[in-house]
Design a protein around this motif. Structure first.
Motif, PDB file in Angstrom:
ATOM      1  N   VAL A 239      34.901  36.257  39.641  1.00 22.17           N
ATOM      2  CA  VAL A 239      35.719  36.795  40.591  1.00 22.17           C
ATOM      3  C   VAL A 239      36.827  37.483  38.772  1.00 22.17           C
ATOM      4  O   VAL A 239      37.805  38.025  39.078  1.00 22.17           O
ATOM      5  CB  VAL A 239      36.405  36.913  41.426  1.00 22.17           C
ATOM      6  N   GLY A 242      36.186  38.415  35.279  1.00 20.99           N
ATOM      7  CA  GLY A 242      36.297  40.165  36.168  1.00 20.99           C
ATOM      8  C   GLY A 242      37.502  40.713  36.239  1.00 20.99           C
ATOM      9  O   GLY A 242      37.666  41.914  35.669  1.00 20.99           O
ATOM     10  N   TRP A 243      38.886  40.224  37.154  1.00 17.15           N
ATOM     11  CA  TRP A 243      39.769  40.988  36.861  1.00 17.15           C
ATOM     12  C   TRP A 243      40.579  41.181  35.169  1.00 17.15           C
ATOM     13  O   TRP A 243      41.436  41.187  36.021  1.00 17.15           O
ATOM     14  CB  TRP A 243      40.540  40.519  37.698  1.00 17.15           C
ATOM     15  N   VAL A 246      39.414  43.589  33.702  1.00 17.74           N
ATOM     16  CA  VAL A 246      39.280  45.036  34.471  1.00 17.74           C
ATOM     17  C   VAL A 246      41.262  45.350  33.509  1.00 17.74           C
ATOM     18  O   VAL A 246      41.523  46.434  32.943  1.00 17.74           O
ATOM     19  CB  VAL A 246      39.869  45.341  35.265  1.00 17.74           C
ATOM     20  N   ALA A 254      33.672  43.682  32.848  1.00 10.68           N
ATOM     21  CA  ALA A 254      34.440  43.170  34.671  1.00 10.68           C
ATOM     22  C   ALA A 254      32.981  43.253  35.568  1.00 10.68           C
ATOM     23  O   ALA A 254      33.068  42.562  36.363  1.00 10.68           O
ATOM     24  CB  ALA A 254      35.737  44.396  34.797  1.00 10.68           C
ATOM     25  N   PHE A 258      32.023  41.132  38.790  1.00 16.22           N
ATOM     26  CA  PHE A 258      32.206  41.448  39.985  1.00 16.22           C
ATOM     27  C   PHE A 258      30.522  41.384  40.744  1.00 16.22           C
ATOM     28  O   PHE A 258      30.806  40.907  42.403  1.00 16.22           O
ATOM     29  CB  PHE A 258      32.716  42.964  40.879  1.00 16.22           C
ATOM     30  N   SER A 270      37.606  40.827  46.796  1.00 19.66           N
ATOM     31  CA  SER A 270      38.145  40.519  45.591  1.00 19.66           C
ATOM     32  C   SER A 270      37.017  41.739  44.659  1.00 19.66           C
ATOM     33  O   SER A 270      37.667  42.408  44.402  1.00 19.66           O
ATOM     34  CB  SER A 270      38.573  39.317  45.021  1.00 19.66           C
ATOM     35  N   ALA A 271      36.011  41.114  44.700  1.00 19.39           N
ATOM     36  CA  ALA A 271      35.102  41.586  43.912  1.00 19.39           C
ATOM     37  C   ALA A 271      34.377  42.818  45.010  1.00 19.39           C
ATOM     38  O   ALA A 271      33.974  44.274  44.327  1.00 19.39           O
ATOM     39  CB  ALA A 271      33.979  40.332  44.066  1.00 19.39           C
ATOM     40  N   GLY A 274      37.072  45.380  43.200  1.00 18.64           N
ATOM     41  CA  GLY A 274      36.804  45.335  41.270  1.00 18.64           C
ATOM     42  C   GLY A 274      35.664  46.309  41.199  1.00 18.64           C
ATOM     43  O   GLY A 274      35.549  46.963  40.237  1.00 18.64           O
ATOM     44  N   VAL A 278      36.248  49.807  39.254  1.00 23.35           N
ATOM     45  CA  VAL A 278      35.158  50.307  37.922  1.00 23.35           C
ATOM     46  C   VAL A 278      34.776  51.366  38.143  1.00 23.35           C
ATOM     47  O   VAL A 278      34.115  52.538  37.556  1.00 23.35           O
ATOM     48  CB  VAL A 278      34.285  48.943  38.043  1.00 23.35           C
ATOM     49  N   ILE A 306      46.231  41.481  44.565  1.00 25.25           N
ATOM     50  CA  ILE A 306      45.236  42.173  42.780  1.00 25.25           C
ATOM     51  C   ILE A 306      46.338  43.065  42.269  1.00 25.25           C
ATOM     52  O   ILE A 306      46.358  42.312  41.112  1.00 25.25           O
ATOM     53  CB  ILE A 306      44.146  42.737  43.268  1.00 25.25           C
ATOM     54  N   VAL A 311      47.373  44.539  37.648  1.00 26.91           N
ATOM     55  CA  VAL A 311      46.373  45.462  37.819  1.00 26.91           C
ATOM     56  C   VAL A 311      46.813  46.344  38.786  1.00 26.91           C
ATOM     57  O   VAL A 311      47.779  46.249  39.527  1.00 26.91           O
ATOM     58  CB  VAL A 311      44.927  45.414  38.930  1.00 26.91           C
TER      59      VAL A 311
END
Length: 312
Positions: A239, A242-243, A246, A254, A258, A270-271, A274, A278, A306, A311
């Motif tokens: 995770v 993944g960010w 992003v 990403a 996630f 959080s995932a 995400g 996306v 986040i 982001v």
């Protein structure tokens, strides 16, 4: 899509209690895993040295370590604090145990957020033996909790002077430098942590976070990839990486991270955000709403957390 909040994973008292015990040479945490949100953490304890002579006070007496919560960690934080106080008042001349009692009492106070009282105990421990690097490390953690960064760094400098082989000392010093906004110095400290403890995922994770702050996303991804290699069955590395993808606008990678996170932990808020983000960026703005709403029911403050990653 614009982002919106997340609650802290654990109360700061729990974090500092764990930090104080973190890999200190004589320390072993009583709790096996991080406390759940809102739970009261059990106090980590410092295991005392074995008595120098076979003779020992009767079990349960103030001077005993066999049943004293100060040394066993059994019972509540209050039990630990009271047990340590009783031992310290017992007249014991055992320096190792006295240091351990002051240290455990400091941990107990820190777990309740009373860092000033913790520092009193750690000052006593330092006075008993000013050549113990662990005590400086613990006191540095207490200063870090109070945001007294320069005092924390001074204690870490001394801890490292006494024992330059401990990666955790460098890691905490790197964290403190990052809080001071000195990100290049923070990276240097984390470099040393990774060098000394190449099999510890936390060093790579902390350094990746500094690289994220520096917007050095490729290095952050490389470090999170190392975290995943070391802990392939844990969701955090995926995770976190993944960010970073992003932030690089590499949405396919990403989404892959996630998705993997959700296979390991299906309710990772959080995932879920995400995935929703996306979908909204790759399709219509309303795509991904289901995942985001689910995340908000799990952790109402997830979006704020986040946002702090940079982001939008």
């Amino acid at each position: 899509m614009h982002l919106v909040k997340r609650r802290a994973v654990a109360p700061r008292a729990a974090i500092i209690a764990a930090t104080l015990a973190f890999a200190a040479g004589l320390a072993s945490p009583v709790f096996a895993e991080d406390p759940a949100p809102g739970d009261s953490p059990k106090a980590p304890v410092i295991t005392p040295a074995e008595p120098a002579t076979p003779a020992a006070p009767a079990a349960g007496s103030a001077a005993s370590t066999e049943e004293n919560p100060c040394f066993t960690g059994k019972g509540s934080i209050k039990d630990v604090l009271d047990g340590c106080a009783a031992f310290l008042a017992s007249g014991s001349k055992d320096t190792d145990k006295l240091i351990a009692a002051h240290g455990n009492r400091a941990i107990g106070f820190s777990a309740t957020g009373n860092y000033d009282a913790a520092l009193v105990e750690l000052n006593e421990a330092v006075a008993l033996d000013p050549k113990q690097p662990n005590t400086y490390f613990m006191r540095a953690a207490a200063y870090e909790a109070k945001k007294e960064h320069d005092k924390s760094i001074a204690d870490l400098d001394e801890a490292i002077r006494l024992d330059a082989s401990r990666g955790d000392f460098y890691m905490l010093r790197g964290i403190v430098f990052s809080q001071k906004g000195e990100l290049d110095r923070a990276v240097t400290e984390l470099d040393q942590k990774v060098k000394l403890d190449p099999n510890a995922a936390i060093g790579f994770s902390k350094r990746a976070n500094i690289y994220r702050q520096k917007k050095d996303y490729d290095r952050a991804i490389a470090d999170y990839t190392e975290v995943i290699k070391l802990e392939p069955d844990k969701a955090k590395g995926y995770v976190d990486r993944g960010w970073i993808y992003v932030l690089k606008n590499d949405l396919d990678k990403a989404l892959a991270d996630f998705t993997t996170t959700l296979k390991i932990h299906e309710n990772d808020a959080s995932a879920l955000v995400g995935v929703g983000l996306v979908k909204s960026r790759k399709g219509k703005p309303t795509d991904g709403s289901r995942e985001i709403q689910h995340a908000l029911t799990l952790e109402p403050d997830i979006i704020d957390r986040i946002k702090k990653l940079g982001v939008e």
